[in-house]
Design a protein around this motif. Structure first.
Motif, PDB file in Angstrom:
ATOM      1  N   VAL A  76       0.889  -1.171   0.000  1.00 46.40           N
ATOM      2  CA  VAL A  76       0.000   0.000   0.000  1.00 46.40           C
ATOM      3  C   VAL A  76       0.917   1.208   0.000  1.00 46.40           C
ATOM      4  N   SER A  77       0.880   1.962  -1.066  1.00 45.37           N
ATOM      5  CA  SER A  77       1.845   3.047  -1.219  1.00 45.37           C
ATOM      6  C   SER A  77       1.174   4.407  -1.315  1.00 45.37           C
ATOM      7  N   SER A  78       1.588   5.301  -0.445  1.00 44.04           N
ATOM      8  CA  SER A  78       1.203   6.705  -0.560  1.00 44.04           C
ATOM      9  C   SER A  78       2.217   7.388  -1.471  1.00 44.04           C
ATOM     10  N   GLY A  79       2.073   8.693  -1.607  1.00 38.74           N
ATOM     11  CA  GLY A  79       3.068   9.457  -2.349  1.00 38.74           C
ATOM     12  C   GLY A  79       2.539  10.127  -3.601  1.00 38.74           C
ATOM     13  N   ALA A  80       1.309   9.744  -4.015  1.00 37.23           N
ATOM     14  CA  ALA A  80       0.790  10.317  -5.256  1.00 37.23           C
ATOM     15  C   ALA A  80       0.607  11.832  -5.124  1.00 37.23           C
ATOM     16  N   ILE A  81       0.027  12.244  -4.013  1.00 36.14           N
ATOM     17  CA  ILE A  81      -0.258  13.676  -3.842  1.00 36.14           C
ATOM     18  C   ILE A  81       1.054  14.464  -3.759  1.00 36.14           C
ATOM     19  N   ALA A  82       1.981  13.938  -2.965  1.00 36.97           N
ATOM     20  CA  ALA A  82       3.261  14.636  -2.800  1.00 36.97           C
ATOM     21  C   ALA A  82       4.010  14.754  -4.131  1.00 36.97           C
ATOM     22  N   LEU A  83       4.019  13.679  -4.913  1.00 42.54           N
ATOM     23  CA  LEU A  83       4.737  13.720  -6.204  1.00 42.54           C
ATOM     24  C   LEU A  83       4.043  14.641  -7.202  1.00 42.54           C
ATOM     25  N   GLY A 137       0.190  20.111  -2.060  1.00 44.76           N
ATOM     26  CA  GLY A 137      -1.039  19.650  -2.710  1.00 44.76           C
ATOM     27  C   GLY A 137      -2.163  19.380  -1.731  1.00 44.76           C
ATOM     28  N   ARG A 138      -1.955  19.709  -0.465  1.00 43.11           N
ATOM     29  CA  ARG A 138      -2.992  19.402   0.530  1.00 43.11           C
ATOM     30  C   ARG A 138      -3.752  20.647   0.993  1.00 43.11           C
ATOM     31  N   GLY A 139      -3.675  21.703   0.176  1.00 45.57           N
ATOM     32  CA  GLY A 139      -4.364  22.946   0.530  1.00 45.57           C
ATOM     33  C   GLY A 139      -5.875  22.831   0.416  1.00 45.57           C
ATOM     34  N   ILE A 178      -1.164  -0.774  -4.062  1.00 45.50           N
ATOM     35  CA  ILE A 178      -2.483  -0.193  -3.842  1.00 45.50           C
ATOM     36  C   ILE A 178      -2.372   1.236  -3.320  1.00 45.50           C
ATOM     37  N   ASN A 179      -3.258   2.082  -3.765  1.00 48.36           N
ATOM     38  CA  ASN A 179      -3.379   3.415  -3.182  1.00 48.36           C
ATOM     39  C   ASN A 179      -4.856   3.762  -3.163  1.00 48.36           C
ATOM     40  N   GLU A 180      -5.189   4.794  -2.420  1.00 46.86           N
ATOM     41  CA  GLU A 180      -6.568   5.265  -2.480  1.00 46.86           C
ATOM     42  C   GLU A 180      -6.784   5.929  -3.837  1.00 46.86           C
ATOM     43  N   ASN A 181      -7.990   5.741  -4.374  1.00 50.22           N
ATOM     44  CA  ASN A 181      -8.318   6.385  -5.649  1.00 50.22           C
ATOM     45  C   ASN A 181      -8.709   7.833  -5.357  1.00 50.22           C
ATOM     46  N   ASP A 182      -7.703   8.617  -4.976  1.00 50.85           N
ATOM     47  CA  ASP A 182      -7.943   9.969  -4.442  1.00 50.85           C
ATOM     48  C   ASP A 182      -8.751  10.849  -5.374  1.00 50.85           C
ATOM     49  N   THR A 183      -8.576  10.662  -6.666  1.00 47.93           N
ATOM     50  CA  THR A 183      -9.176  11.599  -7.608  1.00 47.93           C
ATOM     51  C   THR A 183     -10.699  11.486  -7.689  1.00 47.93           C
ATOM     52  N   PHE A 243     -10.712   7.401   2.689  1.00 53.40           N
ATOM     53  CA  PHE A 243      -9.979   6.958   3.872  1.00 53.40           C
ATOM     54  C   PHE A 243      -9.212   8.164   4.405  1.00 53.40           C
ATOM     55  N   GLY A 244      -8.586   8.879   3.451  1.00 55.73           N
ATOM     56  CA  GLY A 244      -7.798  10.043   3.842  1.00 55.73           C
ATOM     57  C   GLY A 244      -6.382   9.654   4.217  1.00 55.73           C
ATOM     58  N   ASP A 245      -6.240   8.564   4.921  1.00 56.60           N
ATOM     59  CA  ASP A 245      -4.897   8.100   5.255  1.00 56.60           C
ATOM     60  C   ASP A 245      -4.766   6.650   4.799  1.00 56.60           C
ATOM     61  N   ASN A 246      -3.555   6.284   4.445  1.00 60.83           N
ATOM     62  CA  ASN A 246      -3.351   4.932   3.934  1.00 60.83           C
ATOM     63  C   ASN A 246      -3.119   3.903   5.034  1.00 60.83           C
ATOM     64  N   ASP A 247      -3.045   4.350   6.279  1.00 62.51           N
ATOM     65  CA  ASP A 247      -2.882   3.387   7.379  1.00 62.51           C
ATOM     66  C   ASP A 247      -4.127   2.508   7.472  1.00 62.51           C
ATOM     67  N   LEU A 292       4.008  15.752   5.073  1.00 67.12           N
ATOM     68  CA  LEU A 292       3.805  15.259   3.701  1.00 67.12           C
ATOM     69  C   LEU A 292       2.639  14.286   3.619  1.00 67.12           C
ATOM     70  N   GLY A 293       2.521  13.439   4.622  1.00 70.51           N
ATOM     71  CA  GLY A 293       1.443  12.446   4.621  1.00 70.51           C
ATOM     72  C   GLY A 293       0.272  12.962   5.429  1.00 70.51           C
ATOM     73  N   SER A 294      -0.707  12.068   5.626  1.00 72.99           N
ATOM     74  CA  SER A 294      -1.865  12.510   6.398  1.00 72.99           C
ATOM     75  C   SER A 294      -2.034  11.653   7.640  1.00 72.99           C
ATOM     76  N   GLY A 295      -1.116  10.740   7.868  1.00 74.01           N
ATOM     77  CA  GLY A 295      -1.271   9.730   8.930  1.00 74.01           C
ATOM     78  C   GLY A 295      -1.117  10.250  10.340  1.00 74.01           C
TER      79      GLY A 295
HETATM   80  N1  GLU Z   1      -3.309   8.516  -0.933  1.00 72.03           N
HETATM   81  C1  GLU Z   1      -2.428   9.597  -0.603  1.00 72.03           C
HETATM   82  C2  GLU Z   1      -1.294   9.720  -1.620  1.00 72.03           C
HETATM   83  O1  GLU Z   1      -0.996   8.837  -2.344  1.00 72.03           O
HETATM   84  C3  GLU Z   1      -1.756   9.458   0.737  1.00 72.03           C
HETATM   85  C4  GLU Z   1      -2.603   9.227   1.930  1.00 72.03           C
HETATM   86  C5  GLU Z   1      -1.731   9.192   3.180  1.00 72.03           C
HETATM   87  O2  GLU Z   1      -0.985  10.149   3.392  1.00 72.03           O
HETATM   88  O3  GLU Z   1      -1.757   8.218   3.918  1.00 72.03           O
HETATM   89  O4  GLU Z   1      -0.630  10.711  -1.682  1.00 72.03           O
END
Ligand code: GLU
Length: 377
Positions: free
Chosen positions: A59-66, A77-79, A145-150, A158-162, A221-224
């Motif tokens: 389960v990988s986060s990072g999409a928003i940050a990248l 990107g979290r504004g 896997i990631n959340e389908n944020d879009t 979920f908001g957080d990937n934990d 960077l994350g939301s956890g």
């Molecule tokens: N799904 C979000 C992302 O890929 C991250 C959620 C989280 O920070 O846990 O950026």
């Protein structure tokens, strides 16, 4: 054997299927660029787990940050929700590409799966996620896997990937979940305070345990943060899955933490008891299927319920609803999630699996109720 210490999480005999969750701050540097060297070392660890016979789900986060960096969005990107969703749309391509490339370096195929909270709440979609995960793993792929944020709205995120990692672990029937964090576990108070002590093993996420968490992601960077990790631990515990928090920051973090027995391990409840609670307690039963003596005997031995042994169907249930299985004398034998809706069950009941495709007009499921989705009463 049950998981009772951190090292068991990478032991194929105790943990045949493991979810590894990677947070944004580990994957993406402060400059918004992926941390390739670190990720390559983690991927080598995952490849080693696979070589030892463990099935691994990432389960990988990072999409928003990248994506935020590529789009030049403020606040990582979290504004706002639309910023995060736009950033994720851009970043997810890079993120999945990175995992695919590095896993391919070890001859492993990556599979991208994007999920929303709704996908795991809706029983029908849940069953599909379970089946797809099983097929991918059996074919030797590593789901990333990631959340389908879009597409997710605020209420169904979920908001957080934990928590996503814990729910994926439940849907995929994993034995363990490993959360790679920016801290080496849960502390008895704010870890910045003098005298703070790490808790190595937690047996039950009690209110006292919750009181120890301070919340908030320290990296920004994350939301956890620890609060969402404890929520994940609660989900895992209820699902009979062991969950651990370890420090993801060193190179080859899994080896570093497990070798030194450094982290916090949340022990699972008994698996059977947990599954019973989930299937038995939470779900409203929508109908019943009656089975013959042969099917009743097969169920008692741990088999799935096949349509051939079903003699009658009651109720108006849909695929994914909970139904009771009643024996020839009317006694309730089991409870489980039906792979078909009531009308389809009635059409295939008493018929051999080979006939189902013609009766239904589409490729049939492997059983009417799969044994993984059933508890004997
Ligand atoms: N799904 C979000 C992302 O890929 C991250 C959620 C989280 O920070 O846990 O950026």
């Amino acid at each position: 054997m049950k998981i009772s210490q951190l090292a068991h999480l990478t032991d194929a005999a105790t943990c045949s299927r493991l979810v590894v969750k990677v947070g944004s701050a580990l994957l993406v540097g402060k400059d918004g660029q992926p941390r390739r060297e670190w990720l390559a070392a983690l991927v080598a660890e995952i490849a080693a787990m696979r070589a030892r016979g463990q099935e691994v789900i990432v389960v990988s986060s990072g999409a928003i940050a990248l994506g935020a960096r590529k789009l030049g969005l403020a606040k990582g990107g979290r504004g706002s929700l639309s910023d995060a969703q736009a950033a994720a749309a851009v970043g997810q391509i890079a993120l999945a590409g990175l995992w695919a490339e590095l896993l391919a370096g070890h001859g492993i195929t990556a599979a991208q799966v994007l999920l929303t909270l709704e996908d795991l709440e809706d029983r029908r979609r849940y069953l599909n996620v379970t089946a797809t995960m099983g097929t991918l793993l059996a074919a030797g792929a590593v789901p990333v896997i990631n959340e389908n944020d879009t597409v997710a709205t605020q209420e169904i995120r979920f908001g957080d990937n934990d928590r996503l990692a814990a729910r994926v672990g439940q849907a995929a029937g994993a034995k363990g979940v490993l959360l790679l964090s920016d801290i080496d576990g849960l502390y008895d108070r704010d870890p910045r305070q003098p005298g703070a002590v790490r808790i190595p093993v937690v047996k039950g996420v009690t209110p006292e345990i919750h009181a120890m968490a301070t919340g908030g992601s320290s990296s920004g960077l994350g939301s956890g943060g620890m609060t969402s990790k404890l929520q994940a631990a609660e989900i895992a515990e209820m699902a009979g899955i062991a969950l651990a928090i370890i420090d993801g920051q060193p190179l080859s973090p899994v080896q570093a933490a497990l070798g030194a027995d450094r982290g916090t391990l949340f022990l699972p409840r008994g698996r059977k008891q947990a599954r019973k609670a989930w299937l038995g307690g939470k779900l409203r039963v929508r109908g019943a299927v009656h089975v013959d003596a042969g099917a009743a005997a097969a169920l008692a031995k741990g088999s799935s319920l096949l349509a051939a042994g079903v003699t009658a169907v009651d109720g108006d249930f849909r695929r994914g609803d909970a139904v009771e299985v009643q024996g020839p004398d009317g006694a309730t034998l089991a409870r489980g999630l039906s792979e078909y809706d009531a009308a389809e069950c009635a059409r295939v009941m008493g018929r051999q699996s080979a006939e189902h495709e013609e009766i239904l007009g589409y490729a049939p499921r492997s059983a009417l109720i799969h044994r993984d989705q059933m508890v004997l009463i």
